[in-house]
Design an enzyme around this catalytic site. Sequence first.
Site, PDB file in Angstrom:
ATOM      1  N   ALA A  74       0.815  -1.223   0.000  1.00 52.09           N
ATOM      2  CA  ALA A  74       0.000   0.000   0.000  1.00 52.09           C
ATOM      3  C   ALA A  74       0.843   1.264   0.000  1.00 52.09           C
ATOM      4  O   ALA A  74       0.317   2.369   0.074  1.00 52.09           O
ATOM      5  CB  ALA A  74      -0.944  -0.007   1.207  1.00 52.09           C
ATOM      6  N   GLY A  75       2.169   1.095  -0.095  1.00 44.10           N
ATOM      7  CA  GLY A  75       3.053   2.251  -0.021  1.00 44.10           C
ATOM      8  C   GLY A  75       3.249   2.934  -1.364  1.00 44.10           C
ATOM      9  O   GLY A  75       2.641   2.578  -2.379  1.00 44.10           O
ATOM     10  N   GLY A  76       4.135   3.930  -1.327  1.00 41.38           N
ATOM     11  CA  GLY A  76       4.416   4.716  -2.526  1.00 41.38           C
ATOM     12  C   GLY A  76       4.934   3.860  -3.673  1.00 41.38           C
ATOM     13  O   GLY A  76       4.588   4.080  -4.833  1.00 41.38           O
ATOM     14  N   ASP A 136      19.077   1.755 -10.765  1.00 39.62           N
ATOM     15  CA  ASP A 136      20.348   2.375 -11.166  1.00 39.62           C
ATOM     16  C   ASP A 136      20.612   2.142 -12.658  1.00 39.62           C
ATOM     17  O   ASP A 136      21.134   3.016 -13.353  1.00 39.62           O
ATOM     18  CB  ASP A 136      21.495   1.798 -10.325  1.00 39.62           C
ATOM     19  CG  ASP A 136      21.233   1.982  -8.836  1.00 39.62           C
ATOM     20  OD1 ASP A 136      20.750   3.059  -8.453  1.00 39.62           O
ATOM     21  OD2 ASP A 136      21.473   1.035  -8.066  1.00 39.62           O
ATOM     22  N   ILE A 167      13.680  -4.514  -1.954  1.00 40.91           N
ATOM     23  CA  ILE A 167      13.702  -3.125  -2.426  1.00 40.91           C
ATOM     24  C   ILE A 167      14.021  -2.187  -1.257  1.00 40.91           C
ATOM     25  O   ILE A 167      14.677  -1.164  -1.431  1.00 40.91           O
ATOM     26  CB  ILE A 167      12.335  -2.773  -3.068  1.00 40.91           C
ATOM     27  CG1 ILE A 167      12.131  -3.598  -4.341  1.00 40.91           C
ATOM     28  CG2 ILE A 167      12.221  -1.280  -3.364  1.00 40.91           C
ATOM     29  CD1 ILE A 167      10.733  -3.502  -4.951  1.00 40.91           C
ATOM     30  N   SER A 168      13.580  -2.551  -0.052  1.00 35.26           N
ATOM     31  CA  SER A 168      13.725  -1.680   1.129  1.00 35.26           C
ATOM     32  C   SER A 168      15.184  -1.311   1.366  1.00 35.26           C
ATOM     33  O   SER A 168      16.073  -2.170   1.336  1.00 35.26           O
ATOM     34  CB  SER A 168      13.206  -2.405   2.378  1.00 35.26           C
ATOM     35  OG  SER A 168      11.986  -3.042   2.101  1.00 35.26           O
ATOM     36  N   ARG A 202      18.131   4.329 -14.637  1.00 36.03           N
ATOM     37  CA  ARG A 202      18.591   5.732 -14.640  1.00 36.03           C
ATOM     38  C   ARG A 202      19.770   5.916 -15.585  1.00 36.03           C
ATOM     39  O   ARG A 202      19.799   6.864 -16.378  1.00 36.03           O
ATOM     40  CB  ARG A 202      19.033   6.136 -13.221  1.00 36.03           C
ATOM     41  CG  ARG A 202      17.893   6.428 -12.294  1.00 36.03           C
ATOM     42  CD  ARG A 202      18.404   6.895 -10.925  1.00 36.03           C
ATOM     43  NE  ARG A 202      17.268   7.203 -10.086  1.00 36.03           N
ATOM     44  CZ  ARG A 202      17.146   6.843  -8.820  1.00 36.03           C
ATOM     45  NH1 ARG A 202      18.114   6.175  -8.214  1.00 36.03           N
ATOM     46  NH2 ARG A 202      16.082   7.171  -8.133  1.00 36.03           N
ATOM     47  N   HIS A 239      23.855  -0.482  -3.846  1.00 41.46           N
ATOM     48  CA  HIS A 239      22.814   0.509  -4.149  1.00 41.46           C
ATOM     49  C   HIS A 239      22.836   1.639  -3.131  1.00 41.46           C
ATOM     50  O   HIS A 239      21.927   1.765  -2.321  1.00 41.46           O
ATOM     51  CB  HIS A 239      21.432  -0.160  -4.215  1.00 41.46           C
ATOM     52  CG  HIS A 239      20.338   0.844  -4.459  1.00 41.46           C
ATOM     53  ND1 HIS A 239      20.192   1.520  -5.650  1.00 41.46           N
ATOM     54  CD2 HIS A 239      19.368   1.319  -3.645  1.00 41.46           C
ATOM     55  CE1 HIS A 239      19.184   2.367  -5.565  1.00 41.46           C
ATOM     56  NE2 HIS A 239      18.661   2.265  -4.355  1.00 41.46           N
TER      57      HIS A 239
HETATM   58  N1  LIG Z   1      15.970  -0.402  -4.091  1.00 37.08           N
HETATM   59  C1  LIG Z   1      15.687   0.766  -4.612  1.00 37.08           C
HETATM   60  O1  LIG Z   1      16.191   1.116  -5.685  1.00 37.08           O
HETATM   61  C2  LIG Z   1      14.711   1.675  -3.939  1.00 37.08           C
HETATM   62  C3  LIG Z   1      14.147   2.746  -4.652  1.00 37.08           C
HETATM   63  C4  LIG Z   1      13.221   3.554  -4.016  1.00 37.08           C
HETATM   64  C5  LIG Z   1      12.874   3.335  -2.674  1.00 37.08           C
HETATM   65  N2  LIG Z   1      13.437   2.292  -2.017  1.00 37.08           N
HETATM   66  C6  LIG Z   1      13.078   2.006  -0.621  1.00 37.08           C
HETATM   67  O2  LIG Z   1      11.820   1.346  -0.582  1.00 37.08           O
HETATM   68  C7  LIG Z   1      11.222   1.528   0.709  1.00 37.08           C
HETATM   69  C8  LIG Z   1       9.758   1.936   0.575  1.00 37.08           C
HETATM   70  O3  LIG Z   1       9.642   3.187  -0.042  1.00 37.08           O
HETATM   71  P1  LIG Z   1       8.200   3.856  -0.284  1.00 37.08           P
HETATM   72  O4  LIG Z   1       8.429   5.150  -0.934  1.00 37.08           O
HETATM   73  O5  LIG Z   1       7.276   2.866  -0.907  1.00 37.08           O
HETATM   74  O6  LIG Z   1       7.734   4.099   1.232  1.00 37.08           O
HETATM   75  P2  LIG Z   1       6.229   4.279   1.786  1.00 37.08           P
HETATM   76  O7  LIG Z   1       6.345   4.805   3.169  1.00 37.08           O
HETATM   77  O8  LIG Z   1       5.430   5.065   0.814  1.00 37.08           O
HETATM   78  O9  LIG Z   1       5.660   2.806   1.788  1.00 37.08           O
HETATM   79  C9  LIG Z   1       6.160   1.823   2.643  1.00 37.08           C
HETATM   80  C10 LIG Z   1       5.027   0.893   2.967  1.00 37.08           C
HETATM   81  O10 LIG Z   1       5.548  -0.143   3.794  1.00 37.08           O
HETATM   82  C11 LIG Z   1       4.528  -0.468   4.723  1.00 37.08           C
HETATM   83  N3  LIG Z   1       5.112  -1.176   5.859  1.00 37.08           N
HETATM   84  C12 LIG Z   1       5.857  -0.707   6.893  1.00 37.08           C
HETATM   85  N4  LIG Z   1       6.181  -1.715   7.727  1.00 37.08           N
HETATM   86  C13 LIG Z   1       5.643  -2.832   7.197  1.00 37.08           C
HETATM   87  C14 LIG Z   1       5.636  -4.191   7.595  1.00 37.08           C
HETATM   88  N5  LIG Z   1       6.241  -4.597   8.728  1.00 37.08           N
HETATM   89  N6  LIG Z   1       4.979  -5.076   6.820  1.00 37.08           N
HETATM   90  C15 LIG Z   1       4.366  -4.676   5.690  1.00 37.08           C
HETATM   91  N7  LIG Z   1       4.332  -3.417   5.267  1.00 37.08           N
HETATM   92  C16 LIG Z   1       4.965  -2.500   6.014  1.00 37.08           C
HETATM   93  C17 LIG Z   1       3.914   0.876   5.107  1.00 37.08           C
HETATM   94  O11 LIG Z   1       2.636   0.717   5.696  1.00 37.08           O
HETATM   95  C18 LIG Z   1       3.868   1.548   3.747  1.00 37.08           C
HETATM   96  O12 LIG Z   1       2.642   1.317   3.086  1.00 37.08           O
HETATM   97  C19 LIG Z   1      12.092   2.583   1.402  1.00 37.08           C
HETATM   98  O13 LIG Z   1      12.958   1.935   2.296  1.00 37.08           O
HETATM   99  C20 LIG Z   1      12.890   3.200   0.272  1.00 37.08           C
HETATM  100  O14 LIG Z   1      14.113   3.742   0.680  1.00 37.08           O
HETATM  101  C21 LIG Z   1      14.345   1.474  -2.621  1.00 37.08           C
HETATM  102  O1  LIG Z   2      17.195   7.419  -2.931  1.00 35.02           O
HETATM  103  C1  LIG Z   2      16.502   6.722  -2.200  1.00 35.02           C
HETATM  104  O2  LIG Z   2      16.508   6.810  -0.975  1.00 35.02           O
HETATM  105  C2  LIG Z   2      15.544   5.742  -2.824  1.00 35.02           C
HETATM  106  C3  LIG Z   2      16.183   4.821  -3.802  1.00 35.02           C
HETATM  107  O3  LIG Z   2      17.194   4.061  -3.246  1.00 35.02           O
HETATM  108  C4  LIG Z   2      16.625   5.486  -5.068  1.00 35.02           C
HETATM  109  O4  LIG Z   2      17.691   5.170  -5.565  1.00 35.02           O
HETATM  110  O5  LIG Z   2      15.849   6.311  -5.598  1.00 35.02           O
END
Ligand SMILES: NC(=O)c1ccc[n+]([C@@H]2O[C@H](COP(=O)([O-])OP(=O)(O)OC[C@H]3O[C@@H](n4cnc5c(N)ncnc54)[C@H](O)[C@@H]3O)[C@@H](O)[C@H]2O)c1
Ligand SMILES: O=C(O)C[C@H](O)C(=O)O
Length: 335
Positions: free
Chosen positions: A27-29, A168, A135-136, A171, A195
Amino acid sequence: MLASRIQRRAFSASARNLSKVAVLGAAGGIGQPLSLLLKLNTRVTELALYDIRGGPGVAADISHVNTKSTVKGYDPTPSGLAEALKGSDIVLIPAGVPRKPGMTRDDLFNTNASIVRDLAKAVAESAPEAKLLIISNPVNSTVPICAEVFKARGVYNPKKLFGVTTLDVVRASRFVSEIKGTDPKDENITVIGGHSGVTIVPLFSQSNHPELSSNAELVNRVQFGGDEVVKAKDGAGSATLSMAFAGARMADALLRAADGEKGVIEPTFVESPLYKDQGIEFFSTNVELGPNGVEKIHPIGNIDANEQKLVEACLGDLKKNIAKGVAFVQENPGN
Ligand SMILES: NC(=O)c1ccc[n+]([C@@H]2O[C@H](COP(=O)([O-])OP(=O)(O)OC[C@H]3O[C@@H](n4cnc5c(N)ncnc54)[C@H](O)[C@@H]3O)[C@@H](O)[C@H]2O)c1
Ligand SMILES: O=C(O)C[C@H](O)C(=O)O
Protein backbone atom coordinates in the site's frame (compact mmCIF):
# COMPACT_ATOMS: atom_id res chain seq x y z
CA MET A 1 3.01 -23.95 -41.40
CA LEU A 2 -0.21 -23.01 -39.58
CA ALA A 3 -0.17 -26.33 -37.70
CA SER A 4 3.35 -25.74 -36.47
CA ARG A 5 2.42 -22.20 -35.36
CA ILE A 6 -0.56 -23.57 -33.42
CA GLN A 7 1.65 -26.28 -31.94
CA ARG A 8 4.23 -23.68 -30.92
CA ARG A 9 1.54 -21.54 -29.32
CA ALA A 10 0.11 -24.54 -27.48
CA PHE A 11 3.58 -25.43 -26.27
CA SER A 12 4.37 -21.95 -25.00
CA ALA A 13 1.02 -21.74 -23.20
CA SER A 14 1.45 -25.13 -21.55
CA ALA A 15 5.11 -24.43 -20.72
CA ARG A 16 4.09 -21.35 -18.77
CA ASN A 17 4.13 -21.65 -15.02
CA LEU A 18 1.38 -20.50 -12.74
CA SER A 19 3.03 -17.65 -10.88
CA LYS A 20 1.95 -16.29 -7.55
CA VAL A 21 3.66 -13.01 -6.72
CA ALA A 22 3.43 -11.39 -3.28
CA VAL A 23 4.17 -7.74 -2.48
CA LEU A 24 4.92 -6.88 1.16
CA GLY A 25 4.43 -3.15 1.66
CA ALA A 26 1.86 -3.12 -1.14
CA ALA A 27 0.00 0.00 0.00
CA GLY A 28 3.05 2.25 -0.02
CA GLY A 29 4.42 4.72 -2.53
CA ILE A 30 6.25 1.95 -4.40
CA GLY A 31 3.90 -0.88 -3.46
CA GLN A 32 0.82 0.53 -5.18
CA PRO A 33 2.23 1.27 -8.65
CA LEU A 34 4.37 -1.88 -8.46
CA SER A 35 1.29 -3.97 -7.75
CA LEU A 36 -0.52 -2.31 -10.64
CA LEU A 37 2.35 -3.08 -13.04
CA LEU A 38 2.39 -6.69 -11.82
CA LYS A 39 -1.36 -6.87 -12.51
CA LEU A 40 -0.56 -5.92 -16.10
CA ASN A 41 2.04 -8.68 -16.42
CA THR A 42 0.38 -11.66 -18.11
CA ARG A 43 2.90 -14.04 -16.54
CA VAL A 44 1.52 -13.28 -13.07
CA THR A 45 -1.48 -15.47 -12.33
CA GLU A 46 -2.05 -14.57 -8.66
CA LEU A 47 -1.15 -11.36 -6.88
CA ALA A 48 -1.02 -11.27 -3.06
CA LEU A 49 -0.93 -7.81 -1.49
CA TYR A 50 0.11 -7.34 2.12
CA ASP A 51 0.77 -4.22 4.17
CA ILE A 52 0.44 -3.25 7.81
CA ARG A 53 -2.27 -0.86 6.61
CA GLY A 54 -4.41 -0.67 3.50
CA GLY A 55 -3.56 -3.95 1.72
CA PRO A 56 -7.18 -5.08 1.14
CA GLY A 57 -8.19 -1.65 -0.20
CA VAL A 58 -5.36 -1.52 -2.73
CA ALA A 59 -6.16 -5.11 -3.73
CA ALA A 60 -9.89 -4.36 -4.24
CA ASP A 61 -8.97 -1.40 -6.44
CA ILE A 62 -6.39 -3.23 -8.56
CA SER A 63 -8.59 -6.32 -8.84
CA HIS A 64 -10.96 -4.38 -11.13
CA VAL A 65 -8.27 -4.05 -13.80
CA ASN A 66 -9.42 -6.42 -16.52
CA THR A 67 -6.45 -8.73 -16.83
CA LYS A 68 -6.74 -12.43 -15.97
CA SER A 69 -4.79 -12.66 -12.72
CA THR A 70 -6.54 -12.83 -9.37
CA VAL A 71 -5.69 -10.23 -6.72
CA LYS A 72 -6.16 -10.60 -3.00
CA GLY A 73 -5.37 -8.29 -0.10
CA TYR A 74 -4.48 -9.76 3.28
CA ASP A 75 -5.13 -8.65 6.84
CA PRO A 76 -2.21 -7.16 8.74
CA THR A 77 -1.90 -10.15 11.07
CA PRO A 78 0.70 -12.93 11.25
CA SER A 79 -1.81 -15.35 9.72
CA GLY A 80 -2.68 -12.83 6.98
CA LEU A 81 1.01 -12.50 6.16
CA ALA A 82 1.49 -16.28 6.15
CA GLU A 83 -1.51 -16.72 3.84
CA ALA A 84 -0.24 -14.01 1.49
CA LEU A 85 3.13 -15.75 1.26
CA LYS A 86 2.02 -19.37 0.98
CA GLY A 87 2.77 -20.77 -2.50
CA SER A 88 4.46 -17.59 -3.73
CA ASP A 89 7.03 -17.95 -6.48
CA ILE A 90 8.26 -14.39 -6.12
CA VAL A 91 8.09 -12.10 -3.09
CA LEU A 92 8.93 -8.41 -3.44
CA ILE A 93 9.60 -6.34 -0.31
CA PRO A 94 9.23 -2.57 -0.61
CA ALA A 95 8.13 -2.23 3.05
CA GLY A 96 9.85 0.38 5.17
CA VAL A 97 10.44 4.08 5.48
CA PRO A 98 11.86 6.23 2.67
CA ARG A 99 14.44 9.03 2.95
CA LYS A 100 13.82 12.70 3.58
CA PRO A 101 16.18 15.43 2.31
CA GLY A 102 19.52 15.36 4.11
CA MET A 103 19.35 11.66 4.95
CA THR A 104 21.52 8.87 3.57
CA ARG A 105 20.07 5.43 2.91
CA ASP A 106 22.06 4.19 5.88
CA ASP A 107 20.07 6.59 8.08
CA LEU A 108 17.07 4.33 7.37
CA PHE A 109 18.82 1.31 8.86
CA ASN A 110 17.51 1.69 12.42
CA THR A 111 13.89 1.56 11.26
CA ASN A 112 14.04 -0.70 8.24
CA ALA A 113 16.43 -3.38 9.52
CA SER A 114 13.87 -4.83 11.92
CA ILE A 115 10.99 -4.48 9.42
CA VAL A 116 12.93 -6.45 6.82
CA ARG A 117 14.21 -8.97 9.38
CA ASP A 118 10.68 -9.76 10.54
CA LEU A 119 9.27 -10.00 7.03
CA ALA A 120 12.19 -12.22 6.00
CA LYS A 121 11.34 -14.53 8.91
CA ALA A 122 7.79 -14.82 7.64
CA VAL A 123 9.08 -15.59 4.12
CA ALA A 124 11.50 -18.20 5.52
CA GLU A 125 8.60 -19.87 7.31
CA SER A 126 5.82 -19.64 4.72
CA ALA A 127 7.58 -19.40 1.34
CA PRO A 128 11.17 -20.60 1.73
CA GLU A 129 11.32 -21.60 -1.95
CA ALA A 130 10.29 -18.18 -3.26
CA LYS A 131 12.64 -15.83 -5.06
CA LEU A 132 12.95 -12.89 -2.71
CA LEU A 133 13.48 -9.40 -4.13
CA ILE A 134 14.50 -6.74 -1.63
CA ILE A 135 13.70 -3.12 -2.43
CA SER A 136 13.73 -1.68 1.13
CA ASN A 137 16.76 0.47 1.89
CA PRO A 138 19.56 0.32 2.70
CA VAL A 139 19.68 -2.55 0.18
CA ASN A 140 23.42 -3.10 0.84
CA SER A 141 22.45 -4.09 4.41
CA THR A 142 18.88 -5.40 4.09
CA VAL A 143 19.91 -8.18 1.68
CA PRO A 144 22.55 -9.56 4.12
CA ILE A 145 19.90 -9.29 6.86
CA CYS A 146 17.62 -11.60 4.86
CA ALA A 147 20.47 -14.03 4.20
CA GLU A 148 21.22 -14.26 7.95
CA VAL A 149 17.55 -14.83 8.79
CA PHE A 150 17.32 -17.61 6.19
CA LYS A 151 20.61 -19.18 7.33
CA ALA A 152 19.40 -19.27 10.94
CA ARG A 153 16.39 -21.28 9.78
CA GLY A 154 18.39 -23.58 7.49
CA VAL A 155 16.55 -22.44 4.33
CA TYR A 156 19.05 -20.04 2.75
CA ASN A 157 19.42 -20.46 -0.99
CA PRO A 158 21.75 -17.78 -2.40
CA LYS A 159 20.31 -18.36 -5.87
CA LYS A 160 17.00 -16.94 -4.71
CA LEU A 161 17.88 -13.77 -2.86
CA PHE A 162 18.17 -10.53 -4.84
CA GLY A 163 18.74 -6.90 -3.95
CA VAL A 164 16.90 -4.83 -6.53
CA THR A 165 19.42 -2.45 -8.14
CA THR A 166 17.51 -2.18 -11.41
CA LEU A 167 16.66 1.49 -10.84
CA ASP A 168 20.35 2.37 -11.17
CA VAL A 169 20.43 0.61 -14.54
CA VAL A 170 17.22 2.32 -15.64
CA ARG A 171 18.59 5.73 -14.64
CA ALA A 172 21.97 5.20 -16.31
CA SER A 173 20.27 4.22 -19.55
CA ARG A 174 17.91 7.21 -19.45
CA PHE A 175 20.57 9.78 -18.50
CA VAL A 176 22.87 8.61 -21.33
CA SER A 177 20.04 8.72 -23.86
CA GLU A 178 19.33 12.32 -22.81
CA ILE A 179 22.95 13.32 -23.40
CA LYS A 180 23.30 11.45 -26.68
CA GLY A 181 19.81 12.04 -28.07
CA THR A 182 19.28 8.29 -28.44
CA ASP A 183 16.49 5.88 -27.57
CA PRO A 184 17.10 4.51 -24.03
CA LYS A 185 16.13 1.04 -25.24
CA ASP A 186 19.42 1.03 -27.17
CA GLU A 187 21.47 2.18 -24.18
CA ASN A 188 22.27 -0.83 -22.09
CA ILE A 189 24.49 0.27 -19.20
CA THR A 190 25.84 -2.25 -16.74
CA VAL A 191 25.88 -0.93 -13.17
CA ILE A 192 27.80 -2.90 -10.56
CA GLY A 193 28.54 -2.75 -6.82
CA GLY A 194 25.72 -1.91 -4.46
CA HIS A 195 22.81 0.51 -4.15
CA SER A 196 23.90 3.71 -2.41
CA GLY A 197 26.14 6.62 -3.36
CA VAL A 198 29.66 5.59 -4.25
CA THR A 199 28.81 1.89 -4.08
CA ILE A 200 26.87 2.41 -7.35
CA VAL A 201 29.37 1.98 -10.19
CA PRO A 202 28.20 2.49 -13.79
CA LEU A 203 30.45 0.93 -16.42
CA PHE A 204 30.20 3.30 -19.36
CA SER A 205 33.43 1.89 -20.84
CA GLN A 206 31.40 -1.24 -21.69
CA SER A 207 28.57 0.77 -23.31
CA ASN A 208 28.02 2.30 -26.74
CA HIS A 209 29.78 5.41 -25.43
CA PRO A 210 33.00 4.34 -23.65
CA GLU A 211 34.19 7.96 -23.44
CA LEU A 212 31.41 8.71 -20.95
CA SER A 213 33.38 7.00 -18.18
CA SER A 214 35.34 10.26 -17.84
CA ASN A 215 32.14 12.32 -17.56
CA ALA A 216 32.27 12.87 -13.80
CA GLU A 217 28.97 14.75 -13.77
CA LEU A 218 27.14 11.84 -15.38
CA VAL A 219 28.76 9.26 -13.12
CA ASN A 220 27.78 11.38 -10.12
CA ARG A 221 24.21 11.70 -11.41
CA VAL A 222 23.85 7.91 -11.63
CA GLN A 223 25.38 7.45 -8.16
CA PHE A 224 23.20 10.13 -6.58
CA GLY A 225 20.09 10.01 -8.80
CA GLY A 226 18.03 9.00 -5.79
CA ASP A 227 18.96 12.29 -4.06
CA GLU A 228 17.54 14.24 -7.00
CA VAL A 229 14.12 12.71 -6.40
CA VAL A 230 14.30 13.00 -2.62
CA LYS A 231 15.11 16.71 -2.97
CA ALA A 232 12.36 17.33 -5.53
CA LYS A 233 9.76 15.52 -3.37
CA ASP A 234 10.80 17.85 -0.55
CA GLY A 235 10.02 15.63 2.44
CA ALA A 236 7.31 13.52 0.78
CA GLY A 237 9.57 10.52 0.21
CA SER A 238 11.85 9.14 -2.48
CA ALA A 239 11.51 7.52 -5.89
CA THR A 240 8.31 5.49 -6.09
CA LEU A 241 7.09 5.44 -9.71
CA SER A 242 10.45 4.87 -11.40
CA MET A 243 11.18 2.30 -8.67
CA ALA A 244 7.91 0.51 -9.32
CA PHE A 245 8.86 0.37 -13.01
CA ALA A 246 12.30 -1.00 -12.12
CA GLY A 247 10.92 -3.56 -9.64
CA ALA A 248 8.37 -4.76 -12.17
CA ARG A 249 11.16 -5.11 -14.76
CA MET A 250 13.21 -7.26 -12.36
CA ALA A 251 10.20 -9.43 -11.48
CA ASP A 252 9.41 -9.84 -15.17
CA ALA A 253 13.00 -10.93 -15.86
CA LEU A 254 12.65 -13.68 -13.25
CA LEU A 255 9.25 -14.72 -14.58
CA ARG A 256 10.59 -14.94 -18.15
CA ALA A 257 13.56 -16.99 -16.95
CA ALA A 258 11.19 -19.28 -15.02
CA ASP A 259 9.21 -19.77 -18.23
CA GLY A 260 12.36 -21.06 -19.91
CA GLU A 261 13.54 -17.96 -21.74
CA LYS A 262 17.32 -18.13 -22.20
CA GLY A 263 19.79 -15.27 -21.92
CA VAL A 264 17.81 -13.21 -19.40
CA ILE A 265 20.44 -10.99 -17.78
CA GLU A 266 20.00 -8.21 -15.22
CA PRO A 267 22.47 -6.59 -12.83
CA THR A 268 21.35 -7.46 -9.29
CA PHE A 269 22.87 -7.54 -5.78
CA VAL A 270 23.41 -11.19 -4.88
CA GLU A 271 25.78 -13.38 -2.92
CA SER A 272 28.75 -13.33 -5.24
CA PRO A 273 32.19 -14.95 -5.35
CA LEU A 274 33.79 -11.90 -7.00
CA TYR A 275 35.11 -10.08 -3.91
CA LYS A 276 34.66 -12.77 -1.25
CA ASP A 277 38.42 -12.91 -0.77
CA GLN A 278 38.16 -9.30 0.45
CA GLY A 279 35.35 -10.17 2.86
CA ILE A 280 32.59 -8.83 0.59
CA GLU A 281 29.90 -11.49 0.33
CA PHE A 282 27.38 -9.59 -1.80
CA PHE A 283 27.98 -7.70 -5.01
CA SER A 284 25.96 -6.64 -8.00
CA THR A 285 27.08 -7.53 -11.52
CA ASN A 286 25.23 -8.84 -14.53
CA VAL A 287 23.50 -12.05 -13.49
CA GLU A 288 22.03 -14.56 -15.87
CA LEU A 289 18.69 -15.73 -14.53
CA GLY A 290 17.18 -19.18 -14.87
CA PRO A 291 14.20 -21.15 -13.54
CA ASN A 292 15.90 -21.49 -10.14
CA GLY A 293 16.99 -17.87 -9.86
CA VAL A 294 20.68 -17.10 -10.26
CA GLU A 295 22.06 -19.18 -13.12
CA LYS A 296 25.42 -17.51 -13.67
CA ILE A 297 27.16 -14.54 -12.08
CA HIS A 298 29.14 -12.62 -14.66
CA PRO A 299 32.52 -11.13 -13.79
CA ILE A 300 32.81 -7.36 -13.99
CA GLY A 301 34.72 -7.65 -17.28
CA ASN A 302 37.18 -5.09 -18.64
CA ILE A 303 36.96 -1.69 -17.01
CA ASP A 304 39.05 1.43 -17.49
CA ALA A 305 41.19 3.36 -15.01
CA ASN A 306 38.35 5.75 -14.03
CA GLU A 307 36.09 2.81 -13.24
CA GLN A 308 38.85 1.00 -11.38
CA LYS A 309 38.98 3.96 -8.98
CA LEU A 310 35.19 3.87 -8.60
CA VAL A 311 35.30 0.16 -7.75
CA GLU A 312 37.95 0.77 -5.10
CA ALA A 313 35.80 3.48 -3.49
CA CYS A 314 32.76 1.18 -3.67
CA LEU A 315 34.35 -1.79 -1.95
CA GLY A 316 35.17 0.00 1.31
CA ASP A 317 31.64 1.28 1.89
CA LEU A 318 30.01 -1.90 0.69
CA LYS A 319 32.01 -4.04 3.10
CA LYS A 320 30.86 -1.90 6.04
CA ASN A 321 27.21 -1.88 4.90
CA ILE A 322 27.16 -5.68 4.55
CA ALA A 323 28.86 -6.24 7.91
CA LYS A 324 26.31 -3.94 9.57
CA GLY A 325 23.42 -6.04 8.27
CA VAL A 326 25.03 -9.31 9.37
CA ALA A 327 25.86 -7.94 12.84
CA PHE A 328 22.31 -6.63 13.27
CA VAL A 329 20.76 -10.08 12.95
CA GLN A 330 23.43 -11.70 15.10
CA GLU A 331 22.87 -9.13 17.85
CA ASN A 332 19.10 -8.79 17.36
CA PRO A 333 17.77 -12.16 16.25
CA GLY A 334 14.23 -11.17 17.28
CA ASN A 335 11.62 -13.81 18.06
N1 LIG B 1 15.97 -0.40 -4.09
C1 LIG B 1 15.69 0.77 -4.61
O1 LIG B 1 16.19 1.12 -5.68
C2 LIG B 1 14.71 1.67 -3.94
C3 LIG B 1 14.15 2.75 -4.65
C4 LIG B 1 13.22 3.55 -4.02
C5 LIG B 1 12.87 3.34 -2.67
N2 LIG B 1 13.44 2.29 -2.02
C6 LIG B 1 13.08 2.01 -0.62
O2 LIG B 1 11.82 1.35 -0.58
C7 LIG B 1 11.22 1.53 0.71
C8 LIG B 1 9.76 1.94 0.57
O3 LIG B 1 9.64 3.19 -0.04
P1 LIG B 1 8.20 3.86 -0.28
O4 LIG B 1 8.43 5.15 -0.93
O5 LIG B 1 7.28 2.87 -0.91
O6 LIG B 1 7.73 4.10 1.23
P2 LIG B 1 6.23 4.28 1.79
O7 LIG B 1 6.34 4.81 3.17
O8 LIG B 1 5.43 5.06 0.81
O9 LIG B 1 5.66 2.81 1.79
C9 LIG B 1 6.16 1.82 2.64
C10 LIG B 1 5.03 0.89 2.97
O10 LIG B 1 5.55 -0.14 3.79
C11 LIG B 1 4.53 -0.47 4.72
N3 LIG B 1 5.11 -1.18 5.86
C12 LIG B 1 5.86 -0.71 6.89
N4 LIG B 1 6.18 -1.72 7.73
C13 LIG B 1 5.64 -2.83 7.20
C14 LIG B 1 5.64 -4.19 7.60
N5 LIG B 1 6.24 -4.60 8.73
N6 LIG B 1 4.98 -5.08 6.82
C15 LIG B 1 4.37 -4.68 5.69
N7 LIG B 1 4.33 -3.42 5.27
C16 LIG B 1 4.96 -2.50 6.01
C17 LIG B 1 3.91 0.88 5.11
O11 LIG B 1 2.64 0.72 5.70
C18 LIG B 1 3.87 1.55 3.75
O12 LIG B 1 2.64 1.32 3.09
C19 LIG B 1 12.09 2.58 1.40
O13 LIG B 1 12.96 1.94 2.30
C20 LIG B 1 12.89 3.20 0.27
O14 LIG B 1 14.11 3.74 0.68
C21 LIG B 1 14.35 1.47 -2.62
O1 LIG C 1 17.20 7.42 -2.93
C1 LIG C 1 16.50 6.72 -2.20
O2 LIG C 1 16.51 6.81 -0.97
C2 LIG C 1 15.54 5.74 -2.82
C3 LIG C 1 16.18 4.82 -3.80
O3 LIG C 1 17.19 4.06 -3.25
C4 LIG C 1 16.62 5.49 -5.07
O4 LIG C 1 17.69 5.17 -5.56
O5 LIG C 1 15.85 6.31 -5.60
